[in-house]
Scaffold this motif. Structure first.
Motif, PDB file in Angstrom:
ATOM      1  N   ASP A  61       7.876  -5.300  -5.355  1.00  0.00           N
ATOM      2  CA  ASP A  61       7.396  -4.596  -6.545  1.00  0.00           C
ATOM      3  C   ASP A  61       5.949  -4.149  -6.402  1.00  0.00           C
ATOM      4  O   ASP A  61       5.499  -3.245  -7.114  1.00  0.00           O
ATOM      5  CB  ASP A  61       7.535  -5.490  -7.787  1.00  0.00           C
ATOM      6  CG  ASP A  61       8.984  -5.671  -8.195  1.00  0.00           C
ATOM      7  OD1 ASP A  61       9.826  -4.864  -7.744  1.00  0.00           O
ATOM      8  OD2 ASP A  61       9.280  -6.618  -8.943  1.00  0.00           O
ATOM      9  N   ASN A  62       5.213  -4.811  -5.514  1.00  0.00           N
ATOM     10  CA  ASN A  62       3.800  -4.465  -5.327  1.00  0.00           C
ATOM     11  C   ASN A  62       3.557  -3.640  -4.063  1.00  0.00           C
ATOM     12  O   ASN A  62       2.422  -3.488  -3.632  1.00  0.00           O
ATOM     13  CB  ASN A  62       2.944  -5.728  -5.286  1.00  0.00           C
ATOM     14  CG  ASN A  62       2.803  -6.373  -6.651  1.00  0.00           C
ATOM     15  OD1 ASN A  62       2.701  -5.685  -7.658  1.00  0.00           O
ATOM     16  ND2 ASN A  62       2.823  -7.693  -6.693  1.00  0.00           N
ATOM     17  N   ILE A  63       4.632  -3.120  -3.473  1.00  0.00           N
ATOM     18  CA  ILE A  63       4.485  -2.154  -2.386  1.00  0.00           C
ATOM     19  C   ILE A  63       4.516  -0.784  -3.040  1.00  0.00           C
ATOM     20  O   ILE A  63       5.588  -0.207  -3.289  1.00  0.00           O
ATOM     21  CB  ILE A  63       5.599  -2.297  -1.338  1.00  0.00           C
ATOM     22  CG1 ILE A  63       5.661  -3.729  -0.815  1.00  0.00           C
ATOM     23  CG2 ILE A  63       5.367  -1.337  -0.179  1.00  0.00           C
ATOM     24  CD1 ILE A  63       6.781  -3.968   0.184  1.00  0.00           C
ATOM     25  N   THR A  64       3.347  -0.242  -3.363  1.00  0.00           N
ATOM     26  CA  THR A  64       3.247   0.992  -4.130  1.00  0.00           C
ATOM     27  C   THR A  64       2.277   1.962  -3.471  1.00  0.00           C
ATOM     28  O   THR A  64       1.482   1.586  -2.609  1.00  0.00           O
ATOM     29  CB  THR A  64       2.750   0.700  -5.561  1.00  0.00           C
ATOM     30  OG1 THR A  64       1.460   0.056  -5.493  1.00  0.00           O
ATOM     31  CG2 THR A  64       3.720  -0.216  -6.301  1.00  0.00           C
ATOM     32  N   CYS A  65       2.360   3.212  -3.897  1.00  0.00           N
ATOM     33  CA  CYS A  65       1.434   4.240  -3.403  1.00  0.00           C
ATOM     34  C   CYS A  65       0.076   4.074  -4.076  1.00  0.00           C
ATOM     35  O   CYS A  65      -0.013   3.770  -5.266  1.00  0.00           O
ATOM     36  CB  CYS A  65       1.983   5.631  -3.713  1.00  0.00           C
ATOM     37  SG  CYS A  65       3.572   6.005  -2.924  1.00  0.00           S
ATOM     38  N   TYR A  66      -0.967   4.272  -3.309  1.00  0.00           N
ATOM     39  CA  TYR A  66      -2.320   4.241  -3.864  1.00  0.00           C
ATOM     40  C   TYR A  66      -2.830   5.665  -4.086  1.00  0.00           C
ATOM     41  O   TYR A  66      -3.506   5.954  -5.072  1.00  0.00           O
ATOM     42  CB  TYR A  66      -3.251   3.486  -2.920  1.00  0.00           C
ATOM     43  CG  TYR A  66      -4.632   3.258  -3.478  1.00  0.00           C
ATOM     44  CD1 TYR A  66      -4.837   2.287  -4.453  1.00  0.00           C
ATOM     45  CD2 TYR A  66      -5.720   4.018  -3.045  1.00  0.00           C
ATOM     46  CE1 TYR A  66      -6.101   2.074  -4.984  1.00  0.00           C
ATOM     47  CE2 TYR A  66      -6.985   3.803  -3.555  1.00  0.00           C
ATOM     48  CZ  TYR A  66      -7.168   2.844  -4.527  1.00  0.00           C
ATOM     49  OH  TYR A  66      -8.428   2.645  -5.047  1.00  0.00           O
ATOM     50  N   THR A  67      -2.536   6.543  -3.141  1.00  0.00           N
ATOM     51  CA  THR A  67      -2.852   7.956  -3.252  1.00  0.00           C
ATOM     52  C   THR A  67      -1.626   8.749  -2.797  1.00  0.00           C
ATOM     53  O   THR A  67      -0.766   8.210  -2.095  1.00  0.00           O
ATOM     54  CB  THR A  67      -4.071   8.335  -2.365  1.00  0.00           C
ATOM     55  OG1 THR A  67      -3.810   7.922  -1.019  1.00  0.00           O
ATOM     56  CG2 THR A  67      -5.345   7.692  -2.898  1.00  0.00           C
ATOM     57  N   PRO A  68      -1.525  10.038  -3.206  1.00  0.00           N
ATOM     58  CA  PRO A  68      -2.395  10.818  -4.096  1.00  0.00           C
ATOM     59  C   PRO A  68      -2.272  10.377  -5.553  1.00  0.00           C
ATOM     60  O   PRO A  68      -1.406   9.560  -5.876  1.00  0.00           O
ATOM     61  CB  PRO A  68      -1.888  12.241  -3.893  1.00  0.00           C
ATOM     62  CG  PRO A  68      -0.441  12.065  -3.538  1.00  0.00           C
ATOM     63  CD  PRO A  68      -0.381  10.829  -2.706  1.00  0.00           C
ATOM     64  N   ALA A  69      -3.110  10.959  -6.398  1.00  0.00           N
ATOM     65  CA  ALA A  69      -3.163  10.527  -7.796  1.00  0.00           C
ATOM     66  C   ALA A  69      -1.821  10.675  -8.489  1.00  0.00           C
ATOM     67  O   ALA A  69      -1.448   9.862  -9.342  1.00  0.00           O
ATOM     68  CB  ALA A  69      -4.243  11.318  -8.534  1.00  0.00           C
ATOM     69  N   GLY A  70      -1.070  11.723  -8.112  1.00  0.00           N
ATOM     70  CA  GLY A  70       0.214  11.963  -8.761  1.00  0.00           C
ATOM     71  C   GLY A  70       1.262  10.908  -8.472  1.00  0.00           C
ATOM     72  O   GLY A  70       2.241  10.778  -9.211  1.00  0.00           O
ATOM     73  N   LEU A  71       1.077  10.132  -7.403  1.00  0.00           N
ATOM     74  CA  LEU A  71       2.036   9.091  -7.032  1.00  0.00           C
ATOM     75  C   LEU A  71       1.437   7.689  -7.152  1.00  0.00           C
ATOM     76  O   LEU A  71       2.067   6.721  -6.730  1.00  0.00           O
ATOM     77  CB  LEU A  71       2.527   9.314  -5.599  1.00  0.00           C
ATOM     78  CG  LEU A  71       3.224  10.639  -5.295  1.00  0.00           C
ATOM     79  CD1 LEU A  71       3.655  10.695  -3.838  1.00  0.00           C
ATOM     80  CD2 LEU A  71       4.426  10.844  -6.206  1.00  0.00           C
ATOM     81  N   HIS A  72       0.244   7.574  -7.700  1.00  0.00           N
ATOM     82  CA  HIS A  72      -0.439   6.283  -7.792  1.00  0.00           C
ATOM     83  C   HIS A  72       0.414   5.258  -8.537  1.00  0.00           C
ATOM     84  O   HIS A  72       0.977   5.532  -9.599  1.00  0.00           O
ATOM     85  CB  HIS A  72      -1.781   6.450  -8.493  1.00  0.00           C
ATOM     86  CG  HIS A  72      -2.550   5.168  -8.629  1.00  0.00           C
ATOM     87  ND1 HIS A  72      -3.107   4.520  -7.546  1.00  0.00           N
ATOM     88  CD2 HIS A  72      -2.830   4.402  -9.715  1.00  0.00           C
ATOM     89  CE1 HIS A  72      -3.706   3.427  -7.949  1.00  0.00           C
ATOM     90  NE2 HIS A  72      -3.551   3.318  -9.271  1.00  0.00           N
ATOM     91  N   ALA A  73       0.524   4.064  -7.942  1.00  0.00           N
ATOM     92  CA  ALA A  73       1.252   2.926  -8.517  1.00  0.00           C
ATOM     93  C   ALA A  73       2.767   3.137  -8.519  1.00  0.00           C
ATOM     94  O   ALA A  73       3.501   2.330  -9.091  1.00  0.00           O
ATOM     95  CB  ALA A  73       0.767   2.606  -9.930  1.00  0.00           C
ATOM     96  N   LEU A  74       3.236   4.171  -7.855  1.00  0.00           N
ATOM     97  CA  LEU A  74       4.668   4.430  -7.791  1.00  0.00           C
ATOM     98  C   LEU A  74       5.294   3.580  -6.686  1.00  0.00           C
ATOM     99  O   LEU A  74       4.787   3.514  -5.572  1.00  0.00           O
ATOM    100  CB  LEU A  74       4.925   5.914  -7.510  1.00  0.00           C
ATOM    101  CG  LEU A  74       6.292   6.483  -7.918  1.00  0.00           C
ATOM    102  CD1 LEU A  74       6.469   6.399  -9.434  1.00  0.00           C
ATOM    103  CD2 LEU A  74       6.409   7.930  -7.452  1.00  0.00           C
ATOM    104  N   ARG A  75       6.388   2.890  -7.005  1.00  0.00           N
ATOM    105  CA  ARG A  75       7.077   2.073  -6.006  1.00  0.00           C
ATOM    106  C   ARG A  75       7.765   2.964  -4.981  1.00  0.00           C
ATOM    107  O   ARG A  75       8.050   4.129  -5.223  1.00  0.00           O
ATOM    108  CB  ARG A  75       8.088   1.162  -6.690  1.00  0.00           C
ATOM    109  CG  ARG A  75       7.470   0.109  -7.598  1.00  0.00           C
ATOM    110  CD  ARG A  75       8.543  -0.692  -8.315  1.00  0.00           C
ATOM    111  NE  ARG A  75       9.463  -1.317  -7.377  1.00  0.00           N
ATOM    112  CZ  ARG A  75      10.646  -1.816  -7.711  1.00  0.00           C
ATOM    113  NH1 ARG A  75      11.056  -1.757  -8.971  1.00  0.00           N
ATOM    114  NH2 ARG A  75      11.422  -2.377  -6.802  1.00  0.00           N
TER     115      ARG A  75
END
Length: 289
Positions: free
Chosen positions: A209-223
């Motif tokens: 659950d904590n493997i997420t995107c950091y950048t770009p802003a549009g995908l931030h926190a997206l799994r």
């Protein structure tokens, strides 16, 4: 034999053998059979006087900033090395060249900055490698683990990694557990291949659950599953500037080729018509004669 005529217990004989050989223990460390534990002793340097038959060495929670390759090579039977929570950093290349039997290596909570092919390439028996919680670790070479074919557990969580080439982990035949959580993953089209491998692989990803995107802003926190869907749509349909330039060049070449073909066809037609007309005139002259 004991004074009573009975044989000495094996434990007593073992202790007697250790005493007779004068086996020492590093200062501020505790030693048991084949194990040396120096946890939390504020050590600044790698301890000396480690018994040469040591199998398990624990240096956790100290201030060691350098592991001497020569001293380590004396511990040829070492299979377990715990160096978490120290100050190890920068260059570890060829450090472990003399401890080829090592099975477990923990370098978490240090200051590692990169991992190259020469860092772990001599650890042919390595099964567990933990290099998590190294916030300055920003680069891992594609072939960094190429020789670690027995590696089953690899932890890369909580580092400074933004990208990882698929070949780095895909070609590890024994890999079963891969930690990737809380990193600074940059989810662009170049990272799509790795995300797709994650979705299709049999490898288990703890704390997924904590493997997420950091950048770009549009995908931030997206799994990663959601990021894969987004990237598949954008990367496989989006044309970049160079793509438009390429298409324009192709179109121009096709137009030019068509124009040249039409021009040559026209010339051929004119020549044919001229030749045909000349032939008819010659026939008419022959008839008049």
């Amino acid at each position: 034999m004991s004074p009573s005529g009975r044989p000495w217990p094996l434990s007593f004989m073992f202790l007697l053998g250790m005493a007779s050989e004068g086996i020492s223990c590093p200062s501020r460390c505790s030693c048991q059979y084949l194990e040396v534990n120096c946890t939390g002793q504020q050590l600044q340097e790698f301890p000396v006087d480690i018994p040469l038959d040591t199998r398990q060495l624990i240096l956790a929670a100290n201030n060691v900033s350098y592991l001497p390759a020569v001293e380590l090579s004396f511990l040829a039977d070492l299979v377990y090395l715990d160096c978490r929570k120290n100050l190890l950093g920068d260059d570890l290349d060829f450090t472990f060249i003399g401890v080829a039997k090592l099975v477990y290596l923990d370098l978490s909570f240090n200051n590692l900055t990169q991992v190259t092919f020469s860092t772990f390439s001599h650890l042919l028996s390595l099964v567990v490698l933990k290099i998590s919680d190294n916030p300055n670790l920003v680069a891992i070479e594609n072939d960094a683990f190429a020789n670690n074919t027995w590696l089953r557990h690899l932890d890369l969580s909580r580092t400074g990694l933004t990208f990882l080439d698929t070949s780095t982990v895909r070609d590890l035949p024994s890999l079963r557990l891969l930690g990737l959580s809380d990193n600074l993953w940059h989810c662009n089209c170049s990272f799509l291949d790795f995300i797709t491998w994650m979705m299709e692989s049999d490898v288990h990803f703890p704390d997924a659950d904590n493997i997420t995107c950091y950048t770009p802003a549009g995908l931030h926190a997206l799994r990663m599953p959601a990021a894969e869907a987004q990237l598949h749509f954008s990367c496989l349909t989006q044309l970049y500037k160079q793509d438009y330039v390429f298409l324009c060049l192709v179109g121009f070449c096709i137009f030019l080729a068509g124009t040249m073909a039409a021009w040559l066809a026209g010339i051929c037609a004119v020549i044919y018509e001229a030749h045909a007309s000349k032939g008819e005139e010659e026939e008419d002259e022959e008839e008049d004669l």
